[in-house]
Design a protein around this motif. Structure first.
Motif, PDB file in Angstrom:
ATOM      1  N   GLN A   1       0.882  -1.355   0.074  1.00  0.00           N
ATOM      2  CA  GLN A   1       0.123   0.031   0.062  1.00  0.00           C
ATOM      3  C   GLN A   1       0.965   1.248   0.030  1.00  0.00           C
ATOM      4  O   GLN A   1       1.939   1.299   0.325  1.00  0.00           O
ATOM      5  CB  GLN A   1      -0.930   0.084   1.290  1.00  0.00           C
ATOM      6  CG  GLN A   1      -2.128  -0.761   1.018  1.00  0.00           C
ATOM      7  CD  GLN A   1      -2.974  -0.168  -0.009  1.00  0.00           C
ATOM      8  OE1 GLN A   1      -3.103   1.021  -0.377  1.00  0.00           O
ATOM      9  NE2 GLN A   1      -4.107  -0.934   0.173  1.00  0.00           N
ATOM     10  N   VAL A   2       0.330   2.126  -0.516  1.00  0.00           N
ATOM     11  CA  VAL A   2       1.015   3.561  -0.815  1.00  0.00           C
ATOM     12  C   VAL A   2       0.100   4.625  -0.315  1.00  0.00           C
ATOM     13  O   VAL A   2      -0.970   4.550  -0.398  1.00  0.00           O
ATOM     14  CB  VAL A   2       1.628   3.608  -2.201  1.00  0.00           C
ATOM     15  CG1 VAL A   2       1.994   5.363  -2.298  1.00  0.00           C
ATOM     16  CG2 VAL A   2       2.561   2.797  -2.527  1.00  0.00           C
ATOM     17  N   GLN A   3       0.639   5.627   0.485  1.00  0.00           N
ATOM     18  CA  GLN A   3      -0.199   6.816   0.997  1.00  0.00           C
ATOM     19  C   GLN A   3       0.619   8.079   0.631  1.00  0.00           C
ATOM     20  O   GLN A   3       1.903   8.076   0.463  1.00  0.00           O
ATOM     21  CB  GLN A   3      -0.030   6.860   2.598  1.00  0.00           C
ATOM     22  CG  GLN A   3      -0.981   5.709   3.219  1.00  0.00           C
ATOM     23  CD  GLN A   3      -0.070   4.541   3.381  1.00  0.00           C
ATOM     24  OE1 GLN A   3       1.279   4.589   3.453  1.00  0.00           O
ATOM     25  NE2 GLN A   3      -0.637   3.309   2.829  1.00  0.00           N
ATOM     26  N   LEU A   4      -0.128   8.875   0.076  1.00  0.00           N
ATOM     27  CA  LEU A   4       0.249  10.316  -0.536  1.00  0.00           C
ATOM     28  C   LEU A   4      -0.310  11.450   0.086  1.00  0.00           C
ATOM     29  O   LEU A   4      -1.644  11.338   0.223  1.00  0.00           O
ATOM     30  CB  LEU A   4      -0.089  10.296  -2.088  1.00  0.00           C
ATOM     31  CG  LEU A   4       0.525   9.215  -2.909  1.00  0.00           C
ATOM     32  CD1 LEU A   4      -0.066   9.389  -4.702  1.00  0.00           C
ATOM     33  CD2 LEU A   4       2.209   9.327  -2.958  1.00  0.00           C
ATOM     34  N   VAL A   5       0.342  12.265   0.551  1.00  0.00           N
ATOM     35  CA  VAL A   5      -0.119  13.345   1.345  1.00  0.00           C
ATOM     36  C   VAL A   5       0.478  14.757   0.805  1.00  0.00           C
ATOM     37  O   VAL A   5       1.584  14.800   0.888  1.00  0.00           O
ATOM     38  CB  VAL A   5       0.176  13.385   2.807  1.00  0.00           C
ATOM     39  CG1 VAL A   5      -0.075  14.400   3.456  1.00  0.00           C
ATOM     40  CG2 VAL A   5      -0.346  11.928   3.650  1.00  0.00           C
ATOM     41  N   GLU A   6      -0.581  15.569   0.122  1.00  0.00           N
ATOM     42  CA  GLU A   6      -0.303  16.902  -0.275  1.00  0.00           C
ATOM     43  C   GLU A   6      -0.141  18.014   0.650  1.00  0.00           C
ATOM     44  O   GLU A   6      -0.899  17.917   1.446  1.00  0.00           O
ATOM     45  CB  GLU A   6      -1.130  17.184  -1.312  1.00  0.00           C
ATOM     46  CG  GLU A   6      -1.245  16.172  -2.603  1.00  0.00           C
ATOM     47  CD  GLU A   6      -2.586  15.289  -2.093  1.00  0.00           C
ATOM     48  OE1 GLU A   6      -3.002  14.706  -3.233  1.00  0.00           O
ATOM     49  OE2 GLU A   6      -2.982  15.080  -1.374  1.00  0.00           O
ATOM     50  N   SER A   7       0.579  18.910   0.691  1.00  0.00           N
ATOM     51  CA  SER A   7       0.506  20.200   1.504  1.00  0.00           C
ATOM     52  C   SER A   7       0.984  21.394   0.707  1.00  0.00           C
ATOM     53  O   SER A   7       1.452  21.007  -0.635  1.00  0.00           O
ATOM     54  CB  SER A   7       1.302  19.945   2.505  1.00  0.00           C
ATOM     55  OG  SER A   7       2.724  19.704   2.203  1.00  0.00           O
ATOM     56  N   GLY A   8       0.892  22.620   0.966  1.00  0.00           N
ATOM     57  CA  GLY A   8       1.524  23.574   0.317  1.00  0.00           C
ATOM     58  C   GLY A   8       0.634  24.663  -0.324  1.00  0.00           C
ATOM     59  O   GLY A   8       0.868  25.453  -0.764  1.00  0.00           O
ATOM     60  N   GLY A   9      -0.862  24.087  -0.313  1.00  0.00           N
ATOM     61  CA  GLY A   9      -1.703  25.044  -0.935  1.00  0.00           C
ATOM     62  C   GLY A   9      -2.011  26.132  -0.325  1.00  0.00           C
ATOM     63  O   GLY A   9      -1.476  26.329   0.806  1.00  0.00           O
ATOM     64  N   GLY A  10      -2.783  27.395  -0.881  1.00  0.00           N
ATOM     65  CA  GLY A  10      -2.976  28.674  -0.246  1.00  0.00           C
ATOM     66  C   GLY A  10      -3.562  29.237  -1.177  1.00  0.00           C
ATOM     67  O   GLY A  10      -4.006  28.907  -2.323  1.00  0.00           O
ATOM     68  N   SER A  11      -3.755  30.678  -0.811  1.00  0.00           N
ATOM     69  CA  SER A  11      -4.344  31.698  -1.587  1.00  0.00           C
ATOM     70  C   SER A  11      -3.209  32.777  -2.100  1.00  0.00           C
ATOM     71  O   SER A  11      -2.650  33.144  -1.136  1.00  0.00           O
ATOM     72  CB  SER A  11      -5.579  32.465  -0.885  1.00  0.00           C
ATOM     73  OG  SER A  11      -6.572  31.457  -0.640  1.00  0.00           O
ATOM     74  N   VAL A  12      -3.129  33.001  -3.161  1.00  0.00           N
ATOM     75  CA  VAL A  12      -2.364  34.135  -3.623  1.00  0.00           C
ATOM     76  C   VAL A  12      -2.825  35.014  -4.889  1.00  0.00           C
ATOM     77  O   VAL A  12      -3.547  34.560  -5.388  1.00  0.00           O
ATOM     78  CB  VAL A  12      -0.862  33.247  -4.313  1.00  0.00           C
ATOM     79  CG1 VAL A  12      -0.175  32.505  -3.113  1.00  0.00           C
ATOM     80  CG2 VAL A  12      -1.288  32.393  -5.364  1.00  0.00           C
ATOM     81  N   GLN A  13      -2.133  35.885  -4.894  1.00  0.00           N
ATOM     82  CA  GLN A  13      -2.538  36.927  -6.063  1.00  0.00           C
ATOM     83  C   GLN A  13      -2.051  36.678  -7.307  1.00  0.00           C
ATOM     84  O   GLN A  13      -0.912  35.782  -7.458  1.00  0.00           O
ATOM     85  CB  GLN A  13      -2.181  38.236  -5.731  1.00  0.00           C
ATOM     86  CG  GLN A  13      -3.008  38.875  -4.750  1.00  0.00           C
ATOM     87  CD  GLN A  13      -2.824  40.550  -4.627  1.00  0.00           C
ATOM     88  OE1 GLN A  13      -1.809  40.918  -4.652  1.00  0.00           O
ATOM     89  NE2 GLN A  13      -3.893  41.148  -4.000  1.00  0.00           N
ATOM     90  N   ALA A  14      -2.587  36.838  -8.342  1.00  0.00           N
ATOM     91  CA  ALA A  14      -2.090  36.445  -9.947  1.00  0.00           C
ATOM     92  C   ALA A  14      -0.472  37.108  -9.939  1.00  0.00           C
ATOM     93  O   ALA A  14      -0.242  38.035  -9.538  1.00  0.00           O
ATOM     94  CB  ALA A  14      -2.980  37.146 -10.874  1.00  0.00           C
ATOM     95  N   GLY A  15       0.248  36.179 -10.529  1.00  0.00           N
ATOM     96  CA  GLY A  15       1.758  36.688 -10.636  1.00  0.00           C
ATOM     97  C   GLY A  15       2.314  35.990  -9.719  1.00  0.00           C
ATOM     98  O   GLY A  15       3.621  35.949  -9.642  1.00  0.00           O
ATOM     99  N   GLY A  16       1.890  35.539  -8.544  1.00  0.00           N
ATOM    100  CA  GLY A  16       2.632  34.973  -7.297  1.00  0.00           C
ATOM    101  C   GLY A  16       2.800  33.336  -7.554  1.00  0.00           C
ATOM    102  O   GLY A  16       2.856  32.918  -8.628  1.00  0.00           O
TER     103      GLY A  16
END
Length: 127
Positions: A1-16
């Motif tokens: 079995q494999v587990q994948l965990v994402e992180s790092g998302g958020g809100s930014v302005q265009a161009g960021g």
């Protein structure tokens, strides 16, 4: 079995910029390719960037080419997606997914070839 965990998302302005991470655990040697997918509200899931773990070969959707970069750490445990020059149309839930399918199939960036999925991380880009 494999587990994948994402992180790092958020809100930014265009161009960021944002950098997403996908941490793999479990039987990670069974995964040959990891791809970042995204899904915007009311739309299908789109494959945006792939890495072939053994050689580090990469592929990108035209919509992100030149702006996004996929990479992995030396231990091949974590896969990153560096996203620059973000646009409002990049707003979506981003998922990482793994597969052991052959190159010709994995590189099509179609979700049906992938069977290990993370829970997703939200990216919101405002204009």
């Amino acid at each position: 079995q494999v587990q994948l965990v994402e992180s790092g998302g958020g809100s930014v302005q265009a161009g960021g910029s944002l950098r997403l991470s996908c941490a793999a655990s479990g039987d990670t040697d069974s995964i040959t390719h990891i791809t970042w997918f995204r899904q915007a509200p009311g739309k299908g899931r789109e494959g945006v960037a792939l890495i072939y773990r053994r050689l580090g070969t990469t592929a990108y959707a035209n919509s992100v080419k030149g702006r996004f970069t996929i990479s992995q750490d030396n231990a091949k445990i974590t896969v990153y997606l560096q996203m620059n020059s973000l646009k409002p149309e990049d707003t979506a839930m981003y998922y990482c997914a793994g597969t052991d399918k052959p190159n010709w199939l994995a590189f099509q960036l179609q979700e049906t070839a992938y069977y290990y999925w993370g829970q997703g991380t939200q990216v919101t880009v405002s204009s």
